[in-house]
Design a protein around this motif. Structure first.
Motif, mmCIF file in Angstrom:
data_model
loop_
_atom_site.group_PDB
_atom_site.id
_atom_site.type_symbol
_atom_site.label_atom_id
_atom_site.label_comp_id
_atom_site.label_asym_id
_atom_site.label_seq_id
_atom_site.Cartn_x
_atom_site.Cartn_y
_atom_site.Cartn_z
ATOM 1 N N TYR A 1 0.831 -1.202 0.000
ATOM 2 C CA TYR A 1 0.000 0.000 0.000
ATOM 3 C C TYR A 1 0.869 1.257 0.000
ATOM 4 C CZ TYR A 1 -4.025 2.884 1.420
ATOM 5 O OH TYR A 1 -5.022 3.815 1.489
ATOM 6 N N SER A 2 1.904 1.257 0.821
ATOM 7 C CA SER A 2 2.759 2.427 0.948
ATOM 8 C C SER A 2 3.685 2.608 -0.248
ATOM 9 C CB SER A 2 3.586 2.316 2.232
ATOM 10 O OG SER A 2 4.491 3.388 2.340
ATOM 11 N N ARG A 3 4.206 1.512 -0.784
ATOM 12 C CA ARG A 3 5.224 1.600 -1.830
ATOM 13 C C ARG A 3 4.627 1.772 -3.225
ATOM 14 N NH1 ARG A 3 8.667 -3.403 0.773
ATOM 15 N NH2 ARG A 3 9.618 -2.198 2.481
ATOM 16 N N TYR A 4 3.486 1.141 -3.481
ATOM 17 C CA TYR A 4 2.903 1.143 -4.825
ATOM 18 C C TYR A 4 1.727 2.110 -4.957
ATOM 19 C CZ TYR A 4 5.652 -3.012 -6.054
ATOM 20 O OH TYR A 4 6.676 -3.899 -6.320
ATOM 21 N N PHE A 5 1.188 2.532 -3.821
ATOM 22 C CA PHE A 5 0.047 3.443 -3.831
ATOM 23 C C PHE A 5 0.366 4.632 -2.919
ATOM 24 C CE2 PHE A 5 -1.442 -0.839 -4.677
ATOM 25 C CZ PHE A 5 -2.336 -0.679 -5.722
ATOM 26 N N PHE A 6 -0.645 5.408 -2.569
ATOM 27 C CA PHE A 6 -0.498 6.454 -1.564
ATOM 28 C C PHE A 6 -1.032 5.893 -0.260
ATOM 29 C CE2 PHE A 6 -0.369 10.663 -4.171
ATOM 30 C CZ PHE A 6 0.790 10.229 -4.783
ATOM 31 N N GLY A 7 -0.134 5.459 0.608
ATOM 32 C CA GLY A 7 -0.545 4.768 1.819
ATOM 33 C C GLY A 7 -0.880 5.668 2.978
ATOM 34 N N GLN A 8 -0.631 6.977 2.841
ATOM 35 C CA GLN A 8 -0.916 7.915 3.920
ATOM 36 C C GLN A 8 -1.635 9.118 3.321
ATOM 37 O OE1 GLN A 8 2.559 8.256 6.677
ATOM 38 N NE2 GLN A 8 3.581 6.906 5.228
ATOM 39 N N ASP A 9 -1.701 10.224 4.043
ATOM 40 C CA ASP A 9 -2.298 11.414 3.438
ATOM 41 C C ASP A 9 -1.451 11.820 2.240
ATOM 42 O OD1 ASP A 9 -0.438 13.893 4.256
ATOM 43 O OD2 ASP A 9 -0.526 12.489 5.933
ATOM 44 N N LYS A 10 -2.066 12.572 1.329
ATOM 45 C CA LYS A 10 -1.413 12.864 0.044
ATOM 46 C C LYS A 10 -0.041 13.508 0.210
ATOM 47 C CE LYS A 10 -3.767 14.226 -3.528
ATOM 48 N NZ LYS A 10 -4.545 15.046 -4.498
ATOM 49 N N LYS A 11 0.061 14.498 1.093
ATOM 50 C CA LYS A 11 1.327 15.226 1.239
ATOM 51 C C LYS A 11 2.457 14.302 1.666
ATOM 52 C CE LYS A 11 3.536 18.854 3.934
ATOM 53 N NZ LYS A 11 4.421 17.919 4.652
ATOM 54 N N SER B 1 2.497 11.036 1.497
ATOM 55 C CA SER B 1 2.674 9.954 0.525
ATOM 56 C C SER B 1 3.586 10.350 -0.623
ATOM 57 C CB SER B 1 1.309 9.522 -0.033
ATOM 58 O OG SER B 1 0.543 8.865 0.946
ATOM 59 N N LEU B 2 3.576 11.627 -0.981
ATOM 60 C CA LEU B 2 4.452 12.090 -2.055
ATOM 61 C C LEU B 2 5.916 11.824 -1.739
ATOM 62 C CD1 LEU B 2 2.801 15.508 -2.982
ATOM 63 C CD2 LEU B 2 2.644 13.361 -4.238
ATOM 64 N N PHE B 3 6.251 11.761 -0.437
ATOM 65 C CA PHE B 3 7.639 11.572 -0.045
ATOM 66 C C PHE B 3 7.911 10.202 0.580
ATOM 67 C CE2 PHE B 3 6.926 16.148 -0.163
ATOM 68 C CZ PHE B 3 7.922 16.500 -1.064
ATOM 69 N N THR B 4 6.906 9.336 0.601
ATOM 70 C CA THR B 4 7.134 7.963 1.049
ATOM 71 C C THR B 4 6.924 6.974 -0.090
ATOM 72 O OG1 THR B 4 4.835 7.781 1.828
ATOM 73 C CG2 THR B 4 6.502 8.429 3.448
ATOM 74 N N ASN B 5 6.104 7.349 -1.056
ATOM 75 C CA ASN B 5 5.899 6.504 -2.226
ATOM 76 C C ASN B 5 7.213 6.356 -2.988
ATOM 77 O OD1 ASN B 5 5.294 6.511 -5.343
ATOM 78 N ND2 ASN B 5 3.544 5.541 -4.363
ATOM 79 N N PHE C 1 21.217 15.527 -1.267
ATOM 80 C CA PHE C 1 20.586 14.299 -0.776
ATOM 81 C C PHE C 1 21.362 13.036 -1.150
ATOM 82 C CE2 PHE C 1 17.343 17.491 -0.803
ATOM 83 C CZ PHE C 1 16.563 17.209 0.310
ATOM 84 N N GLU C 2 22.564 13.203 -1.685
ATOM 85 C CA GLU C 2 23.336 12.040 -2.119
ATOM 86 C C GLU C 2 23.581 11.073 -0.976
ATOM 87 O OE1 GLU C 2 27.299 10.971 -4.758
ATOM 88 O OE2 GLU C 2 26.994 13.014 -4.026
ATOM 89 N N ARG C 3 23.865 11.603 0.195
ATOM 90 C CA ARG C 3 24.053 10.769 1.382
ATOM 91 C C ARG C 3 22.846 10.912 2.296
ATOM 92 N NH1 ARG C 3 29.766 12.031 4.010
ATOM 93 N NH2 ARG C 3 29.026 10.334 5.369
ATOM 94 N N ASN C 4 22.445 9.816 2.894
ATOM 95 C CA ASN C 4 21.291 9.822 3.811
ATOM 96 C C ASN C 4 20.026 10.322 3.124
ATOM 97 O OD1 ASN C 4 23.069 8.978 5.793
ATOM 98 N ND2 ASN C 4 23.329 11.019 6.645
ATOM 99 N N PHE C 5 19.805 9.855 1.902
ATOM 100 C CA PHE C 5 18.698 10.344 1.074
ATOM 101 C C PHE C 5 17.367 10.273 1.817
ATOM 102 C CE2 PHE C 5 15.361 10.070 -2.084
ATOM 103 C CZ PHE C 5 15.764 10.940 -3.090
ATOM 104 N N SER C 6 17.018 9.094 2.303
ATOM 105 C CA SER C 6 15.703 8.908 2.920
ATOM 106 C C SER C 6 15.545 9.695 4.207
ATOM 107 C CB SER C 6 15.447 7.420 3.195
ATOM 108 O OG SER C 6 15.365 6.702 1.985
ATOM 109 N N THR C 7 16.593 9.712 5.029
ATOM 110 C CA THR C 7 16.527 10.433 6.297
ATOM 111 C C THR C 7 16.332 11.922 6.073
ATOM 112 O OG1 THR C 7 17.954 8.813 7.382
ATOM 113 C CG2 THR C 7 17.739 10.972 8.435
#
Length: 248
Positions: free
Chosen positions: A118-128, A130-134, A161-167
């Motif tokens: 749900y989170s990876r392939y869709f919008f699993g949270q509120d839209k805002k 989800s834009l940064f977790t999808n 963002f080259e290092r620690n991209f997700s964080t």
């Protein structure tokens, strides 16, 4: 090249039936989607054409996030912000054009839960959020909010963002004001300066939290839209140096 989106009814059907379809998210082909909808094509073709692109896959996806961010934004710069907030676009790309990319990216996860699909392939949270977790939309949006055509290297801030991209992504873009490009550019320019000048706090979560906390306070007193990116940068640098204990 043409890209594809999921029609609304198809999106809702796939999202609702994730538990029963979860085994197919390990399939090497997305043929099961066409079989699932029998004679109905679940996809629509985007009227806007984008440049040809191919995302890079490695065993460690975090090593390619920055490169893929630049690749996908460079190819899809001509879509609007409104279009780029549409779940149908990103879920459609995942289930069609970028199916193999996602399969490769998540192939080491043998027992994905429905919530992870749900989170990876869709919008699993509120839209805002989800834009940064999808898995795909976040790549486009990081570049969208940091791309600066006036710089010698338009992706100079993106490369922060080259290092620690997700964080960095989740901490920095978790605030409403980050939709303002001047604020985003000012913040990241300030962070780049502080990290280069004061090595003891390089890549510190506390730095991100302090800087974004200060912007929240500033936004409660002033309208941030009125500040230039340089003004935002100078205010953040001054605050971190003079009002925190991060720099000793």
């Amino acid at each position: 090249m043409k890209i594809h989106f999921l029609k609304q009814n198809s999106l809702e059907a796939l999202r609702f039936n994730i538990p029963s379809n979860i085994k197919h998210y390990k399939d090497s082909s997305n043929q099961w989607i066409y079989d699932y909808f029998v004679d109905e094509n679940p996809f629509g073709e985007y009227k806007i054409e984008v440049e040809d692109f191919e995302l890079i896959n490695m065993d460690n996806p975090s090593k390619t996030d920055l490169t893929n961010s630049i690749i996908i934004y460079s190819a899809m710069k001509n879509i609007s912000d409104t279009q780029a907030t549409d779940e149908r676009l990103w879920a459609g790309l995942f289930h069609s054009d970028e199916w193999k990319f996602l399969c490769k990216r998540w192939d080491k996860y043998d027992n994905m839960k429905p919530s992870e699909i749900y989170s990876r392939y869709f919008f699993g949270q509120d839209k805002k959020r989800s834009l940064f977790t999808n898995s795909l939309s976040r790549l486009w949006w990081v570049a969208r909010l940091t791309y600066d055509s006036e710089r010698k290297d338009p992706f100079e801030l993106t490369k922060y963002f080259e290092r620690n991209f997700s964080t960095k992504l989740l901490v920095i873009f978790s605030n409403n004001y980050m939709a303002n490009i001047n604020v985003t550019r000012g913040l990241i320019t300030a962070l780049k300066y502080i990290e280069s000048e004061f090595s003891n706090i390089c890549f510190s979560r506390e730095l991100y939290y302090e800087a974004t906390k200060y912007l929240n306070i500033l936004g409660g007193t002033y309208i941030l839209d009125y500040f230039s990116s340089d003004e935002i940068k100078e205010k953040i640098i001054s605050y971190i140096i003079n009002h925190t204990e991060l720099i000793k």
